[in-house]
Structures are given as structure tokens and as C-alpha cells.
Design a protein around this motif. Structure first.
Motif, PDB file in Angstrom:
ATOM      1  N   GLU A   1       0.826  -1.198   0.000  1.00 52.05           N
ATOM      2  CA  GLU A   1       0.000   0.000   0.000  1.00 52.05           C
ATOM      3  C   GLU A   1       0.862   1.250   0.000  1.00 52.05           C
ATOM      4  OE1 GLU A   1      -3.991  -1.660   2.045  1.00 52.05           O
ATOM      5  OE2 GLU A   1      -3.084   0.156   2.763  1.00 52.05           O
ATOM      6  N   GLN A   2       0.229   2.349  -0.404  1.00 49.92           N
ATOM      7  CA  GLN A   2       0.914   3.640  -0.459  1.00 49.92           C
ATOM      8  C   GLN A   2       1.437   4.024   0.920  1.00 49.92           C
ATOM      9  OE1 GLN A   2      -1.525   6.732  -2.006  1.00 49.92           O
ATOM     10  NE2 GLN A   2      -0.382   8.301  -0.985  1.00 49.92           N
ATOM     11  N   GLY A   3       2.645   4.539   0.972  1.00 50.87           N
ATOM     12  CA  GLY A   3       3.221   4.975   2.226  1.00 50.87           C
ATOM     13  C   GLY A   3       4.090   3.920   2.883  1.00 50.87           C
ATOM     14  N   VAL A   4       3.937   2.635   2.525  1.00 52.00           N
ATOM     15  CA  VAL A   4       4.736   1.576   3.110  1.00 52.00           C
ATOM     16  C   VAL A   4       6.122   1.555   2.472  1.00 52.00           C
ATOM     17  CG1 VAL A   4       4.900  -0.920   3.459  1.00 52.00           C
ATOM     18  CG2 VAL A   4       2.710   0.233   3.691  1.00 52.00           C
ATOM     19  N   LEU A   5       6.206   1.909   1.198  1.00 51.64           N
ATOM     20  CA  LEU A   5       7.489   1.938   0.504  1.00 51.64           C
ATOM     21  C   LEU A   5       8.341   3.071   1.064  1.00 51.64           C
ATOM     22  CD1 LEU A   5       6.260   1.546  -3.176  1.00 51.64           C
ATOM     23  CD2 LEU A   5       7.376  -0.181  -1.791  1.00 51.64           C
ATOM     24  N   GLU A   6       9.631   2.805   1.250  1.00 50.60           N
ATOM     25  CA  GLU A   6      10.534   3.842   1.733  1.00 50.60           C
ATOM     26  C   GLU A   6      11.202   4.575   0.583  1.00 50.60           C
ATOM     27  OE1 GLU A   6      13.303   2.510   4.630  1.00 50.60           O
ATOM     28  OE2 GLU A   6      11.770   1.498   5.803  1.00 50.60           O
ATOM     29  N   ARG A   7      11.457   3.855  -0.523  1.00 46.95           N
ATOM     30  CA  ARG A   7      12.077   4.469  -1.687  1.00 46.95           C
ATOM     31  C   ARG A   7      11.704   3.670  -2.923  1.00 46.95           C
ATOM     32  NH1 ARG A   7      17.084   2.216   1.045  1.00 46.95           N
ATOM     33  NH2 ARG A   7      17.466   0.338  -0.167  1.00 46.95           N
ATOM     34  N   MET A   8      11.783   4.322  -4.086  1.00 49.63           N
ATOM     35  CA  MET A   8      11.506   3.645  -5.349  1.00 49.63           C
ATOM     36  C   MET A   8      12.160   4.391  -6.492  1.00 49.63           C
ATOM     37  SD  MET A   8       7.483   4.525  -6.080  1.00 49.63           S
ATOM     38  CE  MET A   8       7.370   3.227  -7.263  1.00 49.63           C
ATOM     39  N   ARG A   9      12.260   3.725  -7.639  1.00 52.20           N
ATOM     40  CA  ARG A   9      12.886   4.322  -8.816  1.00 52.20           C
ATOM     41  C   ARG A   9      12.093   5.536  -9.280  1.00 52.20           C
ATOM     42  NH1 ARG A   9      15.913   0.631 -12.630  1.00 52.20           N
ATOM     43  NH2 ARG A   9      15.089   2.085 -14.173  1.00 52.20           N
ATOM     44  N   ILE A  10      12.804   6.566  -9.752  1.00 56.41           N
ATOM     45  CA  ILE A  10      12.150   7.801 -10.188  1.00 56.41           C
ATOM     46  C   ILE A  10      11.268   7.565 -11.401  1.00 56.41           C
ATOM     47  CG2 ILE A  10      14.130   8.549 -11.560  1.00 56.41           C
ATOM     48  CD1 ILE A  10      12.309  11.153  -9.725  1.00 56.41           C
ATOM     49  N   ASP A  11      11.709   6.731 -12.355  1.00 56.16           N
ATOM     50  CA  ASP A  11      10.894   6.512 -13.547  1.00 56.16           C
ATOM     51  C   ASP A  11       9.584   5.805 -13.207  1.00 56.16           C
ATOM     52  OD1 ASP A  11      12.203   4.129 -12.967  1.00 56.16           O
ATOM     53  OD2 ASP A  11      12.532   3.587 -15.075  1.00 56.16           O
ATOM     54  N   LYS A  12       9.640   4.884 -12.271  1.00 51.75           N
ATOM     55  CA  LYS A  12       8.432   4.174 -11.861  1.00 51.75           C
ATOM     56  C   LYS A  12       7.482   5.117 -11.108  1.00 51.75           C
ATOM     57  CE  LYS A  12       6.989  -0.240 -10.031  1.00 51.75           C
ATOM     58  NZ  LYS A  12       7.434  -1.491  -9.438  1.00 51.75           N
TER      59      LYS A  12
ATOM     60  N   THR B   1       3.792   6.079 -20.026  1.00 47.84           N
ATOM     61  CA  THR B   1       4.495   4.802 -19.880  1.00 47.84           C
ATOM     62  C   THR B   1       5.768   5.003 -19.079  1.00 47.84           C
ATOM     63  OG1 THR B   1       5.806   5.064 -21.888  1.00 47.84           O
ATOM     64  CG2 THR B   1       3.660   3.993 -22.130  1.00 47.84           C
ATOM     65  N   ARG B   2       6.256   3.912 -18.553  1.00 47.14           N
ATOM     66  CA  ARG B   2       7.482   3.979 -17.777  1.00 47.14           C
ATOM     67  C   ARG B   2       8.679   4.273 -18.668  1.00 47.14           C
ATOM     68  NH1 ARG B   2       9.191  -0.667 -13.576  1.00 47.14           N
ATOM     69  NH2 ARG B   2      11.235   0.212 -13.224  1.00 47.14           N
ATOM     70  N   SER B   3       8.637   3.801 -19.899  1.00 49.87           N
ATOM     71  CA  SER B   3       9.758   4.067 -20.811  1.00 49.87           C
ATOM     72  C   SER B   3       9.806   5.548 -21.187  1.00 49.87           C
ATOM     73  CB  SER B   3       9.673   3.196 -22.063  1.00 49.87           C
ATOM     74  OG  SER B   3       8.512   3.479 -22.793  1.00 49.87           O
TER      75      SER B   3
ATOM     76  N   VAL C   1       7.556  15.304  -3.168  1.00 48.83           N
ATOM     77  CA  VAL C   1       7.042  13.940  -3.141  1.00 48.83           C
ATOM     78  C   VAL C   1       6.417  13.690  -1.777  1.00 48.83           C
ATOM     79  CG1 VAL C   1       7.658  11.500  -3.317  1.00 48.83           C
ATOM     80  CG2 VAL C   1       8.806  13.183  -4.772  1.00 48.83           C
ATOM     81  N   ASN C   2       5.115  13.363  -1.777  1.00 48.89           N
ATOM     82  CA  ASN C   2       4.402  13.097  -0.523  1.00 48.89           C
ATOM     83  C   ASN C   2       4.236  11.616  -0.238  1.00 48.89           C
ATOM     84  OD1 ASN C   2       4.052  15.775   0.066  1.00 48.89           O
ATOM     85  ND2 ASN C   2       1.993  15.894  -0.760  1.00 48.89           N
ATOM     86  N   GLY C   3       4.205  10.805  -1.285  1.00 55.62           N
ATOM     87  CA  GLY C   3       3.993   9.378  -1.096  1.00 55.62           C
ATOM     88  C   GLY C   3       4.573   8.586  -2.240  1.00 55.62           C
ATOM     89  N   LEU C   4       4.709   7.291  -2.022  1.00 55.63           N
ATOM     90  CA  LEU C   4       5.243   6.388  -3.029  1.00 55.63           C
ATOM     91  C   LEU C   4       4.231   5.292  -3.291  1.00 55.63           C
ATOM     92  CD1 LEU C   4       8.837   5.986  -1.571  1.00 55.63           C
ATOM     93  CD2 LEU C   4       8.097   7.573  -3.343  1.00 55.63           C
ATOM     94  N   SER C   5       4.062   4.948  -4.546  1.00 56.28           N
ATOM     95  CA  SER C   5       3.165   3.869  -4.920  1.00 56.28           C
ATOM     96  C   SER C   5       3.746   3.158  -6.123  1.00 56.28           C
ATOM     97  CB  SER C   5       1.775   4.416  -5.245  1.00 56.28           C
ATOM     98  OG  SER C   5       0.945   3.380  -5.716  1.00 56.28           O
ATOM     99  N   ASP C   6       3.752   1.834  -6.093  1.00 59.32           N
ATOM    100  CA  ASP C   6       4.287   1.095  -7.227  1.00 59.32           C
ATOM    101  C   ASP C   6       3.199   0.708  -8.218  1.00 59.32           C
ATOM    102  OD1 ASP C   6       3.080  -0.756  -5.621  1.00 59.32           O
ATOM    103  OD2 ASP C   6       4.628  -2.276  -5.860  1.00 59.32           O
ATOM    104  N   GLN C   7       1.973   1.152  -7.975  1.00 54.88           N
ATOM    105  CA  GLN C   7       0.868   0.894  -8.893  1.00 54.88           C
ATOM    106  C   GLN C   7       0.358   2.201  -9.474  1.00 54.88           C
ATOM    107  OE1 GLN C   7      -2.088  -1.090  -6.590  1.00 54.88           O
ATOM    108  NE2 GLN C   7      -1.200  -3.113  -6.958  1.00 54.88           N
ATOM    109  N   ARG C   8      -0.078   2.152 -10.716  1.00 54.42           N
ATOM    110  CA  ARG C   8      -0.676   3.316 -11.364  1.00 54.42           C
ATOM    111  C   ARG C   8      -2.148   3.327 -10.986  1.00 54.42           C
ATOM    112  NH1 ARG C   8       0.849   6.630 -15.856  1.00 54.42           N
ATOM    113  NH2 ARG C   8      -0.941   7.318 -17.065  1.00 54.42           N
TER     114      ARG C   8
END
Length: 134
Positions: A5-16, A26-28, A71-78
Motif C-alpha cells: 500500500e501507499q506509504g509503506v514503501l521507503e524508496r523507489m525508482r524515479i521513472d516508476k 508509460t514507464r519508458s 514527493v508526498n507518497g510512493l506507490s508502485d501501482q498506477r
């Protein structure tokens, strides 16, 4: 990681993140923009694999528009646009500058900006006639 869920991730790739926050379709495309230098973190250019965290300040350029966001939050899903907008907060000066640019474009549009696609037969004849008169 799709069930995180959103907020659980501490860091992620900028493109994602740019893809999940709906800045790019798209991510590309997001990776290409980052590699081209259209996305900056605290004033520095990045690579697409660079990891971001909550609280980072990004500067994203689309043509003549520049967004300055935190950046307020991180999410790996669109997710839907309403949810994606909760992942970042645009600065008030950035919002005001973009509104001023939008107003200028509406009052004095760039010549030829209303043209779409190829000219019609009639327009081609007019162009040819105009060019032949010189």
C-alpha cells in the motif's frame, strides 16, 4: 510488491514513480525524460534508476512548463488520477507560474498553433499561389 500500500514503501525508482503519479503515460517515456534531463532532483540531473524518497523536491519540465513538486507518497501501482495527485504537492509559485503561462497562451497564441495536420486542397492551392507570387 503489487499488494504494497501507499506509504509503506521507503524508496523507489524515479521513472516508476513518475509513471505511477501520472506524469508520463508509460514507464519508458518517464525513463527517457529523466535521461534527457527533463526531471531534476534538488537541481541535479538524474538517471532513471535513481531512487527517491518522500520529501524529495523534483522539478519536471514539459516543453515550456515547469512543475516544482514535493514527493508526498510512493506507490508502485498506477492508480486513478485523483489518487495519483495525492503522491505529490505542487509548490504555490509553480502553480501560479503555470497559470500565468496558460493565460498568456490563451491571449496571444503562437502563430500556427491552430493548424492541425496536413493542409487541405484549397489551403495547398493558396500556399502555392502565395509562394509563386514572389
Amino acid at each position: 510488491m503489487s499488494s504494497i500500500e501507499q506509504g509503506v514503501l521507503e524508496r523507489m525508482r524515479i521513472d516508476k514513480w513518475l509513471w505511477a503519479a501520472r506524469f508520463y503515460k508509460t514507464r519508458s517515456l518517464a525513463a527517457q525524460a529523466v535521461a534527457a534531463g527533463h526531471v531534476r532532483l534538488d537541481g541535479h540531473t538524474l538517471k532513471p534508476a535513481r531512487e527517491i524518497r518522500c520529501g524529495d523536491l523534483l522539478e519536471i519540465t514539459f516543453g515550456d512548463q515547469t512543475w516544482k513538486i514535493a514527493v508526498n507518497g510512493l506507490s508502485d501501482q498506477r492508480r486513478p488520477a485523483a489518487e495519483a495527485q495525492q503522491l505529490y504537492e505542487e509548490s504555490s509559485e509553480s502553480r501560479a507560474r503555470r497559470a500565468a503561462q496558460r493565460e498568456v497562451r490563451q491571449l496571444a497564441p503562437v502563430p500556427g498553433s491552430d493548424l492541425r495536420g496536413r493542409p487541405t486542397k484549397k489551403a495547398r492551392r493558396q500556399i502555392k499561389g502565395f509562394n509563386d507570387s514572389f
